[in-house]
Design a protein around this motif. Structure first.
Motif, PDB file in Angstrom:
ATOM      1  N   ALA A  94       0.855  -1.187   0.000  1.00  0.00           N
ATOM      2  CA  ALA A  94       0.000   0.000   0.000  1.00  0.00           C
ATOM      3  C   ALA A  94       0.891   1.238   0.000  1.00  0.00           C
ATOM      4  O   ALA A  94       1.140   1.840   1.054  1.00  0.00           O
ATOM      5  CB  ALA A  94      -0.926   0.001   1.215  1.00  0.00           C
ATOM      6  N   PRO A  95       1.415   1.616  -1.152  1.00  0.00           N
ATOM      7  CA  PRO A  95       2.334   2.762  -1.222  1.00  0.00           C
ATOM      8  C   PRO A  95       1.718   4.019  -0.617  1.00  0.00           C
ATOM      9  O   PRO A  95       0.585   4.378  -0.922  1.00  0.00           O
ATOM     10  CB  PRO A  95       2.579   2.928  -2.721  1.00  0.00           C
ATOM     11  CG  PRO A  95       2.309   1.583  -3.306  1.00  0.00           C
ATOM     12  CD  PRO A  95       1.181   1.025  -2.487  1.00  0.00           C
ATOM     13  N   ALA A  96       2.498   4.632   0.277  1.00  0.00           N
ATOM     14  CA  ALA A  96       2.060   5.865   0.929  1.00  0.00           C
ATOM     15  C   ALA A  96       3.278   6.759   1.116  1.00  0.00           C
ATOM     16  O   ALA A  96       4.409   6.367   0.838  1.00  0.00           O
ATOM     17  CB  ALA A  96       1.397   5.545   2.269  1.00  0.00           C
ATOM     18  N   GLY A  97       3.023   7.962   1.603  1.00  0.00           N
ATOM     19  CA  GLY A  97       4.124   8.899   1.753  1.00  0.00           C
ATOM     20  C   GLY A  97       5.208   8.438   2.702  1.00  0.00           C
ATOM     21  O   GLY A  97       6.382   8.743   2.518  1.00  0.00           O
ATOM     22  N   GLY A  98       4.800   7.665   3.720  1.00  0.00           N
ATOM     23  CA  GLY A  98       5.774   7.269   4.728  1.00  0.00           C
ATOM     24  C   GLY A  98       6.001   5.791   4.837  1.00  0.00           C
ATOM     25  O   GLY A  98       6.581   5.323   5.818  1.00  0.00           O
ATOM     26  N   SER A  99       5.554   5.013   3.838  1.00  0.00           N
ATOM     27  CA  SER A  99       5.757   3.575   3.895  1.00  0.00           C
ATOM     28  C   SER A  99       5.373   2.951   2.564  1.00  0.00           C
ATOM     29  O   SER A  99       4.691   3.564   1.728  1.00  0.00           O
ATOM     30  CB  SER A  99       4.939   2.939   5.019  1.00  0.00           C
ATOM     31  OG  SER A  99       3.556   3.044   4.730  1.00  0.00           O
TER      32      SER A  99
END
Length: 727
Positions: free
Chosen positions: A60-65
């Motif tokens: 789940a690509p996100a800004g912090g992971s």
């Protein structure tokens, strides 16, 4: 030379050469040739595939992971997970082999991590190793394994990021963090970088940059003539950086075999038996060459032993047939004798390629399992000694003016203060877990076996970091004829005023231990720890001896103190039996004499203690320490100064092992532990009529009623022993 082109290979072109290298990389690093439908491979591969599919589905690509359970920067876990997924994609039999969705997920993950963490132009934060080795090696490995699924634009941006953090000049200067194992890892990164974008010039650099790693050195990082391997300038490191180095070079040798970059230099092959095998006992790598990593987790010594074994088998595939056969027998012996962490079972969990190679030799009845070697190895340049006799093994860890007391760094090994103060490790039958099973987090760090220490309390991480804790003592080493040995240490305490002279004589069934000139002014007691065994077994005291059931015996001086305790905190607690000598507060010239009898029975221990003539102490002072063992024809001496000890005299500080043989011949073994003698004369009050074996450094020999030998520049021999034979 590393990087020399094989004359049989044509000049390379980017695609024709590196396509083959990429294919070999997948074969060598992702798995060896084995039947993926057979067990245990079928089940293990299926599990790896299922795990990779879960990671694909939960990404789940996100800004912090990239995954919610691994928040950035996640320098280790996130790149490692991407590599695991890529391996499942590349390996046959995983159920997701060549799965387009999995390949696309790995490509998306690599690019996401590159944009959010590992971007060209970003400033590295924290440990340099993550940015130059750890992260790029895993990301590049994953990229190579998924091939064209990483698009050209994504590939080019990953290339730019790697070039930013690992510029070519890092491999053109052999200094700083680009030496030894770190240099090999950087070369692996550069080889992967070459495979990523079909760049033969990067491959040229990756291989040619290995060339400074293996030439023998006389100081600093690298391999030494006596087999020592040093990293971080001051620390013997075969069991961590060294094992990583061996694994990296073995991989490169295997991957580049038959390519235009084939590694033709065989220097790495010499290190297997000279530098690594001496410290592998029954399949585990001894802690005295594992630096700050000794307390990272239980059974880490067995893990490192497996890594060395895996590298030896892989490297052996390109060795001469006789060498390959010898190494296979050696590894097979390690596997058979390691009953605490069975090597084949662990390999099945960790590395199917290694498992396949190991299983093949285990099943091959034409390959005999080699036994433990019999004899003594003294590595003077790293202040380490290993003694093997049938049924037992001992190893000695010392500090010197060139070898640190211990290493701490990155918050690790903060209480390893006294591991260089003459720590004597030993193993008899069934003791393969003695220092493996939570020894380091539970043992009393002031009472390590064999050491002499000031009991002054020390702060965590006392002394400079990264092993820069070298004492001023220069007389550290000894003399060995390859079978027996006398070893000594002029010991200075870590951050204390303590000073001592310690000697060990290694024999068939005993280690004779001497101490003299023990002094200190710290206002606290000084102790010598006879032993501190991790065991709950019974200890029987018998006057001048003690016997520890299932372990061995001790011949002891009066006043030896004992303690049984259970140590540790939380869920990890272990039983210990300690024997020690209390030299009192601020002694001025204390001493000791005791014997360790590994594996001895109670009757054997009491019999040795009742036979005072078995060993005679000829001297035990701050000038000389010497013993005579009549039954073995041995006189062994540490000459801290010139003088006489029994039948031996020396004109300068040295170590001497004199031995009379049953056939009437004799040998005289001499060394210069301080490495500074321009001339030395040794006299042995024994008749000699003929020289049977001499040495180039011998300048004069006097025969007759006594033997007199004069040596030239022993300083050029770097503390190694010279053995002469006479009739």
């Amino acid at each position: 030379m590393f990087g020399a082109l094989s004359p049989a290979q044509p000049a390379h072109t980017p695609d024709s050469s590196l396509i083959g290298v990429r294919r070999r990389w997948r074969e060598v690093t992702a798995g060896a040739a084995y039947d993926v439908t057979a067990e245990p491979y079928r089940t293990r591969l299926a599990a790896a595939g299922a795990k990779a599919a879960r990671h694909r589905d939960t990404m789940a690509p996100a800004g912090g992971s990239l995954w919610g359970d691994l928040p950035f920067p996640s320098y280790v876990a996130t790149p490692a997970r991407l590599r695991e997924m890529a391996q499942a994609f590349a390996l046959p039999g995983t159920g997701v082999t060549g799965d387009a969705a999995l390949g696309a997920a790995v490509a998306a993950g690599i690019d996401h991590y590159r944009r959010r963490v590992y971007a060209a132009g970003a400033e590295p934060v924290g440990n340099w190793w993550h940015w130059q080795i750890g992260v790029p090696k895993r990301l590049l490995d994953a990229a190579v394994l998924i091939g064209p699924h990483l698009g050209d634009r994504q590939s080019a941006r990953l290339r730019d990021a790697v070039d930013h953090f690992v510029p070519e000049w890092r491999l053109r200067r052999y200094s700083g963090n680009s030496t030894g194992a770190n240099r090999v890892d950087l070369c692996l990164v550069m080889l992967l970088r070459a495979m990523l974008r079909s760049d033969p010039e990067k491959a040229d650099l990756a291989v040619s940059a290995l060339s400074p790693v293996f030439p023998l050195v006389e100081e600093g990082d690298g391999f030494y003539r006596d087999g020592s391997f040093i990293q971080h300038t001051f620390i013997p490191y075969q069991g961590a950086y060294g094992s990583t180095l061996l694994a990296g070079v073995a991989t490169m040798v295997a991957v580049l075999r038959g390519s235009p970059w084939e590694i033709t230099d065989r220097a790495v092959f010499d290190t297997v038996e000279r530098s690594f095998a001496p410290f592998v006992h029954n399949g585990f790598c001894m802690d005295l060459v594992r630096g700050r990593g000794v307390n990272r987790g239980p059974f880490g010594d067995h893990e490192r032993g497996r890594q060395i074994a895996a590298s030896v088998l892989l490297l052996g595939e390109t060795a001469e047939p006789a060498v390959r056969a010898r190494w296979q027998g050696m590894v097979k012996g390690w596997e058979r004798r390691n009953t605490h962490v069975p090597m084949l079972e662990a390999a099945e969990r960790e590395d199917l390629g290694f498992h396949a190679r190991l299983a093949a030799i285990v099943a091959d009845d034409t390959i005999p399992a080699a036994g433990e070697p019999d004899g003594h190895r003294l590595l003077a340049m790293s202040a380490r000694a290993v003694h093997r006799r049938p049924g037992w093994c001992a190893a000695l860890s010392m500090a010197s003016d060139r070898i640190g007391h211990y290493e701490h760094g990155n918050g690790e090994n903060l209480r390893g203060w006294h591991t260089g103060s003459g720590m004597l490790y030993w193993w008899a039958a069934g003791h393969g877990d003695q220092y493996s099973d939570s020894f380091w987090p539970t043992v009393d760090p002031y009472r390590l076996p064999g050491t002499t220490v000031s009991t002054r309390r020390l702060p965590d991480g006392a002394g400079a970091g990264w092993g820069d804790t070298c004492p001023p003592g220069r007389w550290v080493g000894g003399a060995t004829d390859g079978h027996y040995a006398t070893v000594g240490q002029h010991l200075y305490g870590l951050e204390s005023s303590m000073e001592a002279f310690k000697s060990w004589v290694f024999l068939d069934d005993a280690v004779v231990c001497l101490g003299a000139g023990i002094a200190g002014a710290d206002g606290v007691p000084i102790e010598t720890v006879v032993d501190n065994r991790r065991t709950g077994n019974s200890l029987v005291m018998g006057g001048n001896w003690a016997h520890l059931d299932g372990h061995g015996g001790y011949v002891l001086p009066p006043g030896t103190r004992t303690l049984r305790e259970r140590r540790g905190d939380g869920l990890v607690r272990r039983d210990y039996v300690t024997l020690w000598l209390d030299h009192g507060t601020d002694p001025t010239s204390a001493g000791y004499f005791y014997m360790l009898l590994p594996g001895a029975s109670r009757d054997e221990t009491s019999a040795r203690a009742a036979d005072p003539a078995w060993v005679t102490v000829l001297a035990n002072t701050a000038r000389q320490q010497a013993v005579r063992v009549p039954s073995l024809g041995i006189v062994a001496a540490s000459f801290w100064n010139d003088g006489t000890a029994g039948p031996l005299s020396a004109s300068a500080p040295c170590a001497v092992l004199a031995r009379e043989h049953s056939d009437g011949t004799a040998t005289l073994t001499v060394s210069d532990p301080r490495r500074d003698l321009a001339e030395l004369t040794v006299t042995w009050s024994r008749p000699a009529r003929e020289i049977l074996r001499t040495h180039a450094l011998v300048t004069d020999v006097g025969l007759g009623p006594e033997l007199t030998v004069t040596f030239g520049r022993l300083s050029d021999h770097h503390g190694s022993s010279i053995t002469l034979a006479f009739a």
